[in-house]
Motif scaffolding. Structure first.
Motif, PDB file in Angstrom:
ATOM      1  N   ILE A 200      66.043  -0.385  55.543  1.00 12.33           N
ATOM      2  CA  ILE A 200      66.511  -1.657  54.564  1.00 12.33           C
ATOM      3  C   ILE A 200      66.086  -0.893  53.225  1.00 12.33           C
ATOM      4  CG2 ILE A 200      65.703  -4.038  53.924  1.00 12.33           C
ATOM      5  CD1 ILE A 200      65.385  -4.434  56.965  1.00 12.33           C
ATOM      6  N   LEU A 201      67.160  -0.978  52.510  1.00 12.44           N
ATOM      7  CA  LEU A 201      66.824  -0.587  51.122  1.00 12.44           C
ATOM      8  C   LEU A 201      66.474  -1.555  50.104  1.00 12.44           C
ATOM      9  CD1 LEU A 201      69.868   1.770  50.583  1.00 12.44           C
ATOM     10  CD2 LEU A 201      67.737   2.195  52.037  1.00 12.44           C
ATOM     11  N   TYR A 202      65.702  -1.584  49.193  1.00 13.87           N
ATOM     12  CA  TYR A 202      65.198  -2.266  48.274  1.00 13.87           C
ATOM     13  C   TYR A 202      65.025  -1.940  46.664  1.00 13.87           C
ATOM     14  CZ  TYR A 202      62.162  -5.767  45.740  1.00 13.87           C
ATOM     15  OH  TYR A 202      61.709  -6.890  44.679  1.00 13.87           O
ATOM     16  N   THR A 203      65.579  -2.829  46.034  1.00 11.00           N
ATOM     17  CA  THR A 203      65.414  -2.478  44.435  1.00 11.00           C
ATOM     18  C   THR A 203      65.312  -3.714  43.597  1.00 11.00           C
ATOM     19  OG1 THR A 203      66.464  -1.234  42.741  1.00 11.00           O
ATOM     20  CG2 THR A 203      67.860  -2.510  43.845  1.00 11.00           C
ATOM     21  N   ALA A 204      64.906  -3.571  42.293  1.00 15.81           N
ATOM     22  CA  ALA A 204      65.133  -4.911  41.355  1.00 15.81           C
ATOM     23  C   ALA A 204      65.709  -4.378  40.299  1.00 15.81           C
ATOM     24  CB  ALA A 204      63.809  -5.168  40.954  1.00 15.81           C
ATOM     25  N   LEU A 205      66.436  -2.866  40.307  1.00 11.14           N
ATOM     26  CA  LEU A 205      66.924  -2.177  39.122  1.00 11.14           C
ATOM     27  C   LEU A 205      68.269  -3.073  38.969  1.00 11.14           C
ATOM     28  CD1 LEU A 205      66.736   1.503  40.001  1.00 11.14           C
ATOM     29  CD2 LEU A 205      65.581   0.328  38.094  1.00 11.14           C
ATOM     30  N   PRO A 206      68.822  -3.158  37.691  1.00 10.62           N
ATOM     31  CA  PRO A 206      69.874  -4.129  37.255  1.00 10.62           C
ATOM     32  C   PRO A 206      71.300  -3.486  37.774  1.00 10.62           C
ATOM     33  CG  PRO A 206      69.221  -3.070  35.329  1.00 10.62           C
ATOM     34  CD  PRO A 206      68.073  -2.589  36.300  1.00 10.62           C
ATOM     35  N   TRP A 211      72.253   3.871  39.040  1.00  8.23           N
ATOM     36  CA  TRP A 211      71.455   4.133  40.327  1.00  8.23           C
ATOM     37  C   TRP A 211      71.600   2.765  41.118  1.00  8.23           C
ATOM     38  CZ3 TRP A 211      70.480   8.101  42.855  1.00  8.23           C
ATOM     39  CH2 TRP A 211      69.592   7.850  43.739  1.00  8.23           C
ATOM     40  N   ALA A 212      71.354   1.481  40.621  1.00  7.70           N
ATOM     41  CA  ALA A 212      71.524   0.445  41.507  1.00  7.70           C
ATOM     42  C   ALA A 212      72.993   0.279  42.125  1.00  7.70           C
ATOM     43  CB  ALA A 212      71.375  -0.873  40.540  1.00  7.70           C
ATOM     44  N   ARG A 213      73.873   0.622  41.215  1.00  7.08           N
ATOM     45  CA  ARG A 213      75.462   0.618  41.913  1.00  7.08           C
ATOM     46  C   ARG A 213      75.496   1.957  43.033  1.00  7.08           C
ATOM     47  NH1 ARG A 213      79.234  -1.335  39.091  1.00  7.08           N
ATOM     48  NH2 ARG A 213      80.866   0.670  39.556  1.00  7.08           N
ATOM     49  N   GLY A 214      74.795   2.814  42.905  1.00  8.76           N
ATOM     50  CA  GLY A 214      74.761   3.912  43.816  1.00  8.76           C
ATOM     51  C   GLY A 214      74.131   3.434  45.127  1.00  8.76           C
ATOM     52  N   MET A 215      73.104   2.554  45.159  1.00  3.50           N
ATOM     53  CA  MET A 215      72.757   1.965  46.232  1.00  3.50           C
ATOM     54  C   MET A 215      73.501   1.008  46.851  1.00  3.50           C
ATOM     55  SD  MET A 215      68.517   1.404  44.901  1.00  3.50           S
ATOM     56  CE  MET A 215      68.067   1.017  46.573  1.00  3.50           C
ATOM     57  N   VAL A 216      74.279   0.425  46.281  1.00  2.00           N
ATOM     58  CA  VAL A 216      75.204  -0.378  46.741  1.00  2.00           C
ATOM     59  C   VAL A 216      76.342   0.456  47.810  1.00  2.00           C
ATOM     60  CG1 VAL A 216      77.209  -1.843  46.540  1.00  2.00           C
ATOM     61  CG2 VAL A 216      75.161  -2.335  45.173  1.00  2.00           C
ATOM     62  N   THR A 217      76.760   1.506  47.004  1.00  2.00           N
ATOM     63  CA  THR A 217      77.532   2.560  47.930  1.00  2.00           C
ATOM     64  C   THR A 217      76.825   3.176  48.997  1.00  2.00           C
ATOM     65  OG1 THR A 217      77.706   4.067  46.067  1.00  2.00           O
ATOM     66  CG2 THR A 217      79.342   2.508  46.141  1.00  2.00           C
ATOM     67  N   ILE A 228      68.589  -6.605  46.923  1.00  2.16           N
ATOM     68  CA  ILE A 228      68.439  -6.660  45.462  1.00  2.16           C
ATOM     69  C   ILE A 228      67.816  -7.717  44.905  1.00  2.16           C
ATOM     70  CG2 ILE A 228      69.521  -6.123  43.369  1.00  2.16           C
ATOM     71  CD1 ILE A 228      72.187  -5.151  45.117  1.00  2.16           C
ATOM     72  N   ASP A 229      66.528  -7.637  44.267  1.00  3.04           N
ATOM     73  CA  ASP A 229      66.098  -8.887  43.708  1.00  3.04           C
ATOM     74  C   ASP A 229      66.588  -9.106  42.307  1.00  3.04           C
ATOM     75  OD1 ASP A 229      64.484  -9.742  45.822  1.00  3.04           O
ATOM     76  OD2 ASP A 229      62.479  -8.830  44.935  1.00  3.04           O
ATOM     77  N   ALA A 230      66.519 -10.307  41.775  1.00  2.00           N
ATOM     78  CA  ALA A 230      67.015 -10.651  40.432  1.00  2.00           C
ATOM     79  C   ALA A 230      66.222  -9.806  39.338  1.00  2.00           C
ATOM     80  CB  ALA A 230      66.882 -12.265  40.152  1.00  2.00           C
ATOM     81  N   GLU A 231      64.812  -9.708  39.607  1.00  2.93           N
ATOM     82  CA  GLU A 231      64.163  -9.028  38.606  1.00  2.93           C
ATOM     83  C   GLU A 231      63.162  -8.373  39.270  1.00  2.93           C
ATOM     84  OE1 GLU A 231      61.841 -13.087  36.935  1.00  2.93           O
ATOM     85  OE2 GLU A 231      63.622 -12.235  35.790  1.00  2.93           O
ATOM     86  N   PHE A 232      62.397  -7.679  38.630  1.00  2.00           N
ATOM     87  CA  PHE A 232      61.134  -6.856  38.884  1.00  2.00           C
ATOM     88  C   PHE A 232      59.868  -7.691  38.490  1.00  2.00           C
ATOM     89  CE2 PHE A 232      57.455  -3.819  37.863  1.00  2.00           C
ATOM     90  CZ  PHE A 232      57.209  -3.481  39.082  1.00  2.00           C
ATOM     91  N   SER A 233      59.033  -7.721  39.666  1.00  2.00           N
ATOM     92  CA  SER A 233      57.756  -8.373  39.239  1.00  2.00           C
ATOM     93  C   SER A 233      56.482  -7.564  40.083  1.00  2.00           C
ATOM     94  CB  SER A 233      57.824  -9.778  39.833  1.00  2.00           C
ATOM     95  OG  SER A 233      56.285 -10.379  39.880  1.00  2.00           O
ATOM     96  N   ALA A 234      55.792  -6.862  39.310  1.00  2.00           N
ATOM     97  CA  ALA A 234      54.539  -5.992  39.847  1.00  2.00           C
ATOM     98  C   ALA A 234      53.893  -6.923  40.807  1.00  2.00           C
ATOM     99  CB  ALA A 234      53.902  -5.313  38.763  1.00  2.00           C
ATOM    100  N   SER A 235      53.440  -8.238  40.353  1.00  2.00           N
ATOM    101  CA  SER A 235      52.399  -8.933  41.003  1.00  2.00           C
ATOM    102  C   SER A 235      53.081  -9.387  42.401  1.00  2.00           C
ATOM    103  CB  SER A 235      52.219 -10.075  40.210  1.00  2.00           C
ATOM    104  OG  SER A 235      53.334 -10.957  40.040  1.00  2.00           O
ATOM    105  N   SER A 236      54.336  -9.467  42.579  1.00  2.00           N
ATOM    106  CA  SER A 236      55.036  -9.871  43.852  1.00  2.00           C
ATOM    107  C   SER A 236      55.654  -8.767  44.422  1.00  2.00           C
ATOM    108  CB  SER A 236      55.854 -11.009  43.638  1.00  2.00           C
ATOM    109  OG  SER A 236      56.757 -10.637  42.835  1.00  2.00           O
ATOM    110  N   LEU A 237      55.533  -7.469  44.228  1.00  2.00           N
ATOM    111  CA  LEU A 237      56.276  -6.505  44.673  1.00  2.00           C
ATOM    112  C   LEU A 237      55.906  -6.206  46.273  1.00  2.00           C
ATOM    113  CD1 LEU A 237      58.516  -4.566  44.287  1.00  2.00           C
ATOM    114  CD2 LEU A 237      56.924  -2.863  43.412  1.00  2.00           C
ATOM    115  N   LEU A 238      54.541  -6.268  46.398  1.00  2.00           N
ATOM    116  CA  LEU A 238      54.140  -5.795  47.799  1.00  2.00           C
ATOM    117  C   LEU A 238      54.398  -7.025  48.768  1.00  2.00           C
ATOM    118  CD1 LEU A 238      50.689  -4.628  47.004  1.00  2.00           C
ATOM    119  CD2 LEU A 238      52.507  -3.359  47.886  1.00  2.00           C
ATOM    120  N   GLN A 239      54.403  -8.324  48.363  1.00  2.00           N
ATOM    121  CA  GLN A 239      54.976  -9.497  49.153  1.00  2.00           C
ATOM    122  C   GLN A 239      56.486  -9.198  49.444  1.00  2.00           C
ATOM    123  OE1 GLN A 239      53.968 -13.134  47.474  1.00  2.00           O
ATOM    124  NE2 GLN A 239      55.538 -14.299  48.839  1.00  2.00           N
TER     125      GLN A 239
END
Length: 522
Positions: A200-206, A211-217, A228-239
């Motif tokens: 399971i791949l995970y990113t918050a890159l736009p 690179w985010a588009r490369g993850m889709v393919t 793909i998350d809407a935005e990056f949050s360091a405080s919630s990343l581990l969660q």
């Protein structure tokens, strides 16, 4: 659907095959909304029909100004289905930055959220090729249609997307990326990140980034799930790692540093993450990340939008510290002098690359034949980057392209930024350079010559920057100078400005409290 569309060398053919083989497997979850492979296939068909009803045909450009949301992913596949060329636009562009890109691409359709619609509205009168602007907000978009899309013949060499990259001495250039680039490049990713069945791949890159588009393919080609998350949050990343059961994380070095800066907790290893891909990230930072959070860190990779990964150290191997690995299996890589002659082992030179198979590299720069001819010489793409290669084929990156600036995950064209700055009535000349950052990547310094009998204050200049520039291009440092150092041919000697760095006469806008939110779009 004709055989050409089922061809596994083109993106719609791969999606159709995945929808047939694993229809119920979750393919992409974006900003909390998911699509299985079969659902993505069905939605792509319907959105493609809507685009077709607007008059979009093979080769037409469809631009998107959208944050990370499931419609963005659907449009990637919908454009491909009818042979249209997707142009992902950075959502933070505004004014001349935005006008230039949409005009250069000659986009006939723009799909945008509310902020994007406002930005387009400010420049639409200067976009003669733009026929339709489609809104995409809480209610989705009005492109869904149930009519069957006419069949389109596609080949691996047909352009899938135009992705803009900032040049070193000119305006941003649109890289024409073929279907083959997106279908074949993920194979290198298998070695780079050691993809395994069930990952399971995970990113918050736009999604407007390569690179985010490369993850889709990559998820498409390898039949994996991507979150793909809407935005990056360091405080919630581990969660988020724990909630999504992510096994492979892709980000940038600044994200890793932000996570390391969070308080130590019992949740530091309460996740399934196996691999974390972050560039740039120093060996010491890599060790600290692995020691605390567990996953192996992959930072030994070098690539460009034009090529994807040029070199890397396979995750299953040790590699060599301080290098960016060896040539990707799909490429030949050389280090040459100004006459394209190989330099001696260990000596610095320009990195050039050639594909071992067709339709893997970019096809050139959109509507820029001279730039294409300059970059692709003798069948080799000239990166403009300096490196040195050892006897074992490991490449060490030496220096960035001259005048190139990389800030907050974005490439910034110094030429485009300078042109925007001199739009201020009190400024007669400007030169921007990269200076060292306490974080990763660069900060921007603008050296400004004020017009005769004019004056300018930091707060007023910052207000101008904020109104005209995307947040990532706003200089942190400004120095008012009497004149810019120039050669006899009147070229600015930027190496002298870079060498001077931040001086006592330099304004630090951040220190003065003049800052802009990272995600500000208006």
């Amino acid at each position: 659907m004709p055989d050409a569309m089922e061809d596994l060398e083109v993106v719609p053919g791969v999606l159709a095959e995945r929808a047939r083989l694993c229809p119920d497997q979750l393919f992409v979850e974006c900003a909390g909304e998911g699509r299985t492979f079969a659902e993505m296939q069905e939605r792509a068909e319907r959105v493609a029909s809507g685009l077709h009803n607007l008059g979009v045909r093979k080769g037409d450009r469809v631009a998107t100004i959208l944050p990370n949301r499931i419609e963005h992913v659907e449009l990637i596949f919908a454009c491909a289905r009818i042979g249209a060329i997707h142009v992902p636009v950075n959502v933070f562009l505004k004014g001349e930055f935005l006008r230039y890109q949409l005009a250069d691409a000659a986009a006939s359709v723009v799909v945008a959220d509310a902020d994007g619609l406002r930005a387009v509205g400010g420049v639409r009168g200067e976009l003669g090729d733009l026929l339709h602007v489609v809104g995409c907000d809480d209610g989705g978009y009005g492109l869904l249609d149930g009519e069957k899309v006419p069949d389109v013949e596609l080949a691996a060499g047909d352009t899938f997307a135009i992705v803009y990259t900032s040049g070193t001495t000119g305006m941003p250039k649109g890289c024409m990326l073929p279907h083959g680039y997106h279908v074949k490049s993920p194979e290198a990713g298998r070695g780079l990140l050691d993809y395994q069945e069930g990952d399971i791949l995970y990113t918050a890159l736009p999604l407007f980034h390569g690179w985010a588009r490369g993850m889709v393919t990559a998820a498409l080609v390898h039949s994996l799930t991507l979150v793909i998350d809407a935005e990056f949050s360091a405080s919630s990343l581990l969660q988020r790692f724990a909630e999504t059961h992510a096994t492979v994380f892709s980000g940038v070095g600044a994200m890793g540093m932000a996570l390391l800066a969070t308080p130590v907790s019992d949740n530091d290893r309460a996740h399934d993450l196996r691999v974390a891909f972050m560039i740039p990230f120093s060996p010491d930072q890599q060790d600290a990340f692995t020691t605390r959070f567990g996953p192996r860190v992959q930072s030994q990779m070098y690539g460009q939008t034009e090529t994807g990964a040029i070199t890397f150290a396979p995750l299953a191997e040790e590699g060599k510290p301080a290098t960016v690995g060896r040539a990707s299996p799909q490429y030949e890589v050389r280090v040459v002098d100004d006459h394209d002659r190989d330099v001696a082992v260990g000596e610095p030179g320009e990195v050039i690359v050639r594909s071992k198979q067709p339709d893997t590299l970019y096809a050139g720069y959109w509507r820029k034949p001279d730039d294409t001819t300059e970059a692709i010489r003798g069948g080799w793409h000239h990166t403009g980057d300096m490196g040195r290669m050892d006897a074992d084929g490991y490449l060490t990156f030496v220096d960035r392209k001259k005048d190139a600036i990389r800030r907050r995950g974005e490439n910034v064209s110094s030429v485009q930024l300078e042109a925007a700055i001199v739009g201020h009535p009190a400024i007669s000349e400007a030169a921007v350079v990269a200076v060292a950052s306490e974080m990763t990547e660069d900060e921007i310094k603008a050296c400004i010559v004020v017009a005769p009998d004019a004056a300018i204050e930091p707060s007023e200049l910052f207000a101008f920057f904020r109104s005209k520039l995307p947040y990532f291009a706003i200089p942190r440092y400004v120095e008012i100078v009497e004149a810019l150092p120039k050669t006899a041919t009147m070229r600015v000697q930027k190496h002298l400005l870079r060498g001077a760095g931040v001086t006592e006469a330099t304004w630090d806008l951040e220190q003065l409290g003049l800052t802009v939110a990272r995600d500000e779009r208006r």
